[in-house]
Design a protein around this motif. Structure first.
Motif, PDB file in Angstrom:
ATOM      1  N   ARG A  89       0.849  -1.197   0.000  1.00 55.03           N
ATOM      2  CA  ARG A  89       0.000   0.000   0.000  1.00 55.03           C
ATOM      3  C   ARG A  89       0.881   1.243   0.000  1.00 55.03           C
ATOM      4  O   ARG A  89       1.803   1.368   0.800  1.00 55.03           O
ATOM      5  CB  ARG A  89      -0.937   0.012   1.211  1.00 55.03           C
ATOM      6  N   TRP A  90       0.526   2.164  -0.915  1.00 54.18           N
ATOM      7  CA  TRP A  90       1.274   3.422  -1.065  1.00 54.18           C
ATOM      8  C   TRP A  90       0.355   4.613  -0.816  1.00 54.18           C
ATOM      9  O   TRP A  90      -0.839   4.553  -1.094  1.00 54.18           O
ATOM     10  CB  TRP A  90       1.883   3.534  -2.464  1.00 54.18           C
ATOM     11  N   TYR A  91       0.966   5.668  -0.307  1.00 54.70           N
ATOM     12  CA  TYR A  91       0.242   6.898   0.003  1.00 54.70           C
ATOM     13  C   TYR A  91       0.940   8.073  -0.692  1.00 54.70           C
ATOM     14  O   TYR A  91       2.179   8.162  -0.684  1.00 54.70           O
ATOM     15  CB  TYR A  91       0.226   7.164   1.517  1.00 54.70           C
ATOM     16  N   LEU A  92       0.146   8.968  -1.265  1.00 55.32           N
ATOM     17  CA  LEU A  92       0.693  10.193  -1.861  1.00 55.32           C
ATOM     18  C   LEU A  92      -0.103  11.350  -1.277  1.00 55.32           C
ATOM     19  O   LEU A  92      -1.300  11.506  -1.549  1.00 55.32           O
ATOM     20  CB  LEU A  92       0.545  10.176  -3.392  1.00 55.32           C
ATOM     21  N   GLY A  93       0.560  12.165  -0.434  1.00 56.70           N
ATOM     22  CA  GLY A  93      -0.213  13.208   0.221  1.00 56.70           C
ATOM     23  C   GLY A  93       0.628  14.179   1.016  1.00 56.70           C
ATOM     24  O   GLY A  93       1.836  14.328   0.792  1.00 56.70           O
ATOM     25  N   SER A  94      -0.013  14.816   1.985  1.00 51.97           N
ATOM     26  CA  SER A  94       0.586  15.937   2.715  1.00 51.97           C
ATOM     27  C   SER A  94       1.486  15.467   3.848  1.00 51.97           C
ATOM     28  O   SER A  94       1.451  14.305   4.275  1.00 51.97           O
ATOM     29  CB  SER A  94      -0.526  16.815   3.280  1.00 51.97           C
ATOM     30  N   ALA A  95       2.259  16.415   4.364  1.00 56.20           N
ATOM     31  CA  ALA A  95       3.124  16.128   5.509  1.00 56.20           C
ATOM     32  C   ALA A  95       2.299  15.824   6.756  1.00 56.20           C
ATOM     33  O   ALA A  95       2.711  15.044   7.612  1.00 56.20           O
ATOM     34  CB  ALA A  95       4.045  17.326   5.756  1.00 56.20           C
ATOM     35  N   MET A 125       4.676   7.791   0.305  1.00 53.74           N
ATOM     36  CA  MET A 125       4.955   6.993   1.503  1.00 53.74           C
ATOM     37  C   MET A 125       4.419   5.576   1.323  1.00 53.74           C
ATOM     38  O   MET A 125       3.451   5.352   0.592  1.00 53.74           O
ATOM     39  CB  MET A 125       4.263   7.615   2.725  1.00 53.74           C
ATOM     40  N   ASN A 126       5.078   4.651   2.006  1.00 51.04           N
ATOM     41  CA  ASN A 126       4.467   3.335   2.194  1.00 51.04           C
ATOM     42  C   ASN A 126       4.177   3.168   3.676  1.00 51.04           C
ATOM     43  O   ASN A 126       4.234   4.145   4.427  1.00 51.04           O
ATOM     44  CB  ASN A 126       5.348   2.217   1.632  1.00 51.04           C
ATOM     45  N   THR A 127       3.929   1.980   4.127  1.00 49.60           N
ATOM     46  CA  THR A 127       3.545   1.800   5.528  1.00 49.60           C
ATOM     47  C   THR A 127       4.727   1.905   6.477  1.00 49.60           C
ATOM     48  O   THR A 127       4.550   1.958   7.700  1.00 49.60           O
ATOM     49  CB  THR A 127       2.875   0.430   5.721  1.00 49.60           C
TER      50      THR A 127
END
Length: 788
Positions: free
Chosen positions: A557-563, A594-596
């Protein structure tokens, strides 16, 4: 109930060219039962009457009784349904198109905008769309009919400015010959009877229309130029000044015609905008291409435009690529590339390839049509100087007439002066009493300024804003889309996890970003390096409001987002936090991949400042205007943009109402005009609060064109310094014209009091002053080529 009981009818009156006719019409109509409002547009010769339906025939009859030819105006043709003649202070051919304004003022104000000085009410135009068909629901539809010729016989002279028609050429020519003959017979001491016959015949041939209009004016108690000239010439005949009376009448008639020709140039300038769009376009009908009038083309029709052809309607390109010269709409000097899906506008020029478009706006609602409508409506909104001049002239003429009467009586009665000599001097005063030059100086100047601005892609909604601009001391600017481009672009990417290659991390980020609608995500997806990458499959995709997007790629699982999201996910390390802070302090937005387990890549994006914005702000400061940037963005971003752009002050993290409050604070002393420029709905309160609201990028936008005080048709902030320069030039010309008009009158009054005035010189002074102020006002039409 009110809108059901009244209607607004637009009436075209060819003879209505200046305040001379306006006053006559006002006296004839404003107290008539059932008439609740009058709105005059002298440049377009259209009178909009708010009335009860039953009294329309009485209104038309009252106008005819004055000697004018009223024609119901349908807003779709430059030539009305009944061929009419033209006349008065601003004679003209039908070079100016007309429109009927649907604002039904009950106060009878010729501006139709009582209270417009208060900027809180400047957008409150109450347009009644339930008017009868005579008013014309879409004013600008007639723009595409081309130059419609006047139904004027070849033997007639161009229209006179007092209502009615000048004599045919041979009448005026023969009148001039007879006046000259009267002078010569008198000069060589010929028979007195021959002098009288020649003089009376000359007055009859050249002055019939003037006498007729003068008598009508006197009947309504209006001392206009025709009434004053009729009295003066008649008295001159009675005291035996036969040759001079004849020559004065001929010169007056001839000079009126010359003045009309000069004023035609003002109308022709506006007419030039109206003729930008062609009369016909090539439309696909049942598989065949046919020439069709633009007014007949329906929405969604397919139109073909050849290279070099002017575009007739707004539309979206569905085949072909080209470059389009949009200068007639935006004032841009460089043609713009257009491809599939792009919008093109009526009045612009297709310079390269053949294209086909689907029509997105009917002929009466194109961007060009809306611009022309706003220019015509702006002409009816009088600037403060014009309102002052109109008020001044109402008292000036009666005062000078009283002076003339006293001049004829007092010197002979109390100082032993010769009766005939002082009566003659009184007649000279009567001739120069009419304030035509003064009254005509302001509308010609303002309309020329409005037209020059439109040629530069600056749509000004009224003379009041054009004139106010010279006092602007502060300009508030929105940041995004105004100073900046409004579209973030990727400025950098930094891999932070050595377990993956940079290309691998970027491919994952782009795969997530392409499915997001966030501006910074779009910047990542549209980065130049991203085009060469092949996307990977994203499963279980989820957009998390205010945080970013996530999905499963492969088995991870990957995340693309804010700080902030990284902090909540527990993957934000101290080193990454420092990098994020450094990027944000430099005015950049940060997105993390980010990933986990950790943050793997840091992307930065920024909304770049337009080069034109930096130059515009520099020019504003050179013009003495202070600037303040108002933004809802973070303080660090705003500070970075402010430092680069050079604005005087910057305020960050503002809500729409807070922007309004800051504009209001700048207005606290009441002496400084405050402008506000923006391009979004969140700027609306501040735009309304400002003395002058500027809308950026209004081309093709109904809302911006209709609500802004000044609409900048593209996104070029340099147009605001150009507006200020034009405003200041317009102000100088207005002052020059008023000084000329009054100065010449004062000089001749002094000459008369010294016993040195003559009727000949008075005619030349009166008309000469009018020609001077018209020519001076027309100089503004060259402003666009000289300044921008």
């Amino acid at each position: 109930m009110f809108e059901q009981q009244t209607r607004v009818t637009a009436i075209r009156i060819e003879q209505m060219d200046c305040p001379t006719e306006e006053r006559l019409l006002r006296k004839a109509l404003e107290k008539k039962p059932g008439v609740t409002g009058l709105r005059f547009n002298l440049m377009s010769r259209v009178l909009s009457v708010t009335h009860e339906p039953a009294v329309l025939d009485e209104v038309m009859q009252a106008i005819r009784k004055i000697g004018f030819t009223p024609e119901l105006h349908d807003g779709k043709s430059a030539t009305p349904r009944v061929a009419g003649k033209i006349g008065c202070c601003s004679h003209s051919h039908d070079t100016a198109r007309s429109h009927g304004d649907s604002n039904g003022d009950s106060n009878g104000d010729s501006n139709g905008h009582a209270g417009h000085d208060d900027h809180h009410h400047k957008h409150d135009h109450d347009h009644d769309h339930d008017h009868d068909h005579d008013h014309g629901q879409a004013h600008p539809a007639h723009r595409h009919t081309g130059n419609t010729k006047q139904t004027q016989s070849a033997g007639e002279v161009s229209p006179n400015i007092g209502g009615g028609i000048l004599p045919a050429w041979w009448h005026l020519g023969l009148g001039g010959v007879l006046a000259l003959a009267s002078e010569l017979v008198h000069w060589f001491s010929g028979p007195v009877w021959l002098t009288i016959v020649c003089a009376v015949a000359a007055v009859a041939l050249a002055g019939t229309a003037t006498y007729r209009k003068g008598l009508v004016a006197l009947r309504y108690g209006d001392l206009n130029i025709n009434a004053l000239m009729s009295i003066a010439v008649t008295c001159a005949l009675l005291i035996g000044q036969w040759p001079e009376a004849a020559m004065v009448m001929v010169l007056f008639t001839l000079s009126e015609w010359i003045e009309a020709k000069s004023l035609d140039r003002t109308r022709a300038a506006v007419s030039g905008l109206m003729n930008l769009a062609p009369e016909t376009v090539t439309v696909q009908i049942d598989g065949q291409w046919q020439k069709v009038e633009v007014a007949q083309v329906a929405l969604g029709s397919r139109v073909r435009i050849a290279p070099g052809e002017r575009i007739g309607l707004d539309g979206r390109i569905v085949r072909g690529v080209t470059t389009v010269n949009q200068a007639p709409i935006t004032g841009e000097s460089v043609p713009v590339d257009k491809e599939l899906g792009d919008t093109v506008f009526a009045g612009t020029v297709n310079e390269a390839g053949e294209i086909e478009i689907d029509v997105t706006a009917a002929a009466d609602s194109t961007t060009l049509a809306r611009i022309i409508t706003q220019i015509e409506e702006a002409q009816a909104v009088k600037a403060p100087t014009q309102r002052f001049v109109d008020t001044f002239s109402r008292y000036y003429t009666p005062a000078v007439v009283v002076l003339a009467v006293l001049l004829a009586i007092i010197p002979p009665l109390f100082f032993g002066g010769a009766w005939l000599s002082w009566i003659y001097q009184a007649l000279v005063v009567l001739i120069i009493a009419c304030p035509c030059a003064l009254v005509i100086s302001t509308p010609v100047t303002v309309v020329s300024g409005l037209t020059a601005a439109a040629r530069m892609g600056i749509l000004i909604k009224g003379g009041v804003y054009l004139e106010q601009g010279h006092r602007m001391g502060w300009l508030a600017l929105d940041k995004t889309g105004t100073i900046t481009q409004g579209q973030p672009v990727q400025t950098g990417m930094t891999p932070l996890d050595q377990a993956y290659s940079a290309d691998q991390l970027q491919r994952i980020a782009v795969s997530l970003a392409t499915r997001s609608d966030h501006p910074v995500s779009r910047a990542i997806a549209q980065a130049p390096e991203a085009s060469a990458l092949s996307a990977v499959t994203v499963d279980d995709f989820v957009a998390v409001a205010g945080r970013g997007v996530q999905g499963v790629i492969g088995d991870e699982r990957w995340y693309l987002g804010s700080a902030v999201w990284a902090q909540e996910l527990g993957v934000m390390s101290a080193a990454v936090k420092d990098r994020v802070a450094a990027a944000q302090n430099s005015g950049q937005s940060v997105v993390l991949l980010m990933n986990t387990r950790a943050v793997c890549m840091l992307f930065t994006a920024a909304d770049k400042i337009k080069d034109s914005s930096i130059r515009a702000i520099e020019q504003l400061h050179q013009l003495g205007v202070k600037t303040v940037m108002l933004s809802g963005d973070h303080q660090s971003v705003v500070d970075a943009v402010a430092k680069t752009s050079g604005v005087t002050q910057a305020q960050a993290q503002l809500l729409p109402q807070e922007k309004q409050q800051l504009v209001q604070k700048l207005q606290k002393d009441g002496q400084v005009v405050v402008g506000m420029v923006g391009d979004g709905m969140n700027d609306a309160p501040a735009l309304a609060q400002a003395n002058i609201g500027f809308a950026m990028g209004a081309m093709g936008s109904d809302t911006a064109i209709e609500t802004a005080d000044v609409a900048l048709m593209d996104d070029n902030l340099l147009k605001i310094p150009a507006f200020l320069k034009l405003s200041r030039t317009t102000r100088r010309v207005l002052v020059q014209n008023i000084s000329l008009a009054l100065g010449i009158k004062v000089v001749f009054l002094v000459l008369v009091l010294a016993g040195l005035g003559s009727m000949w010189l008075a005619v030349f002074a009166d008309v000469g002053a009018s020609l001077l102020v018209v020519a001076n006002g027309l100089r503004l039409l060259r402003f666009s080529q000289r300044e921008v």
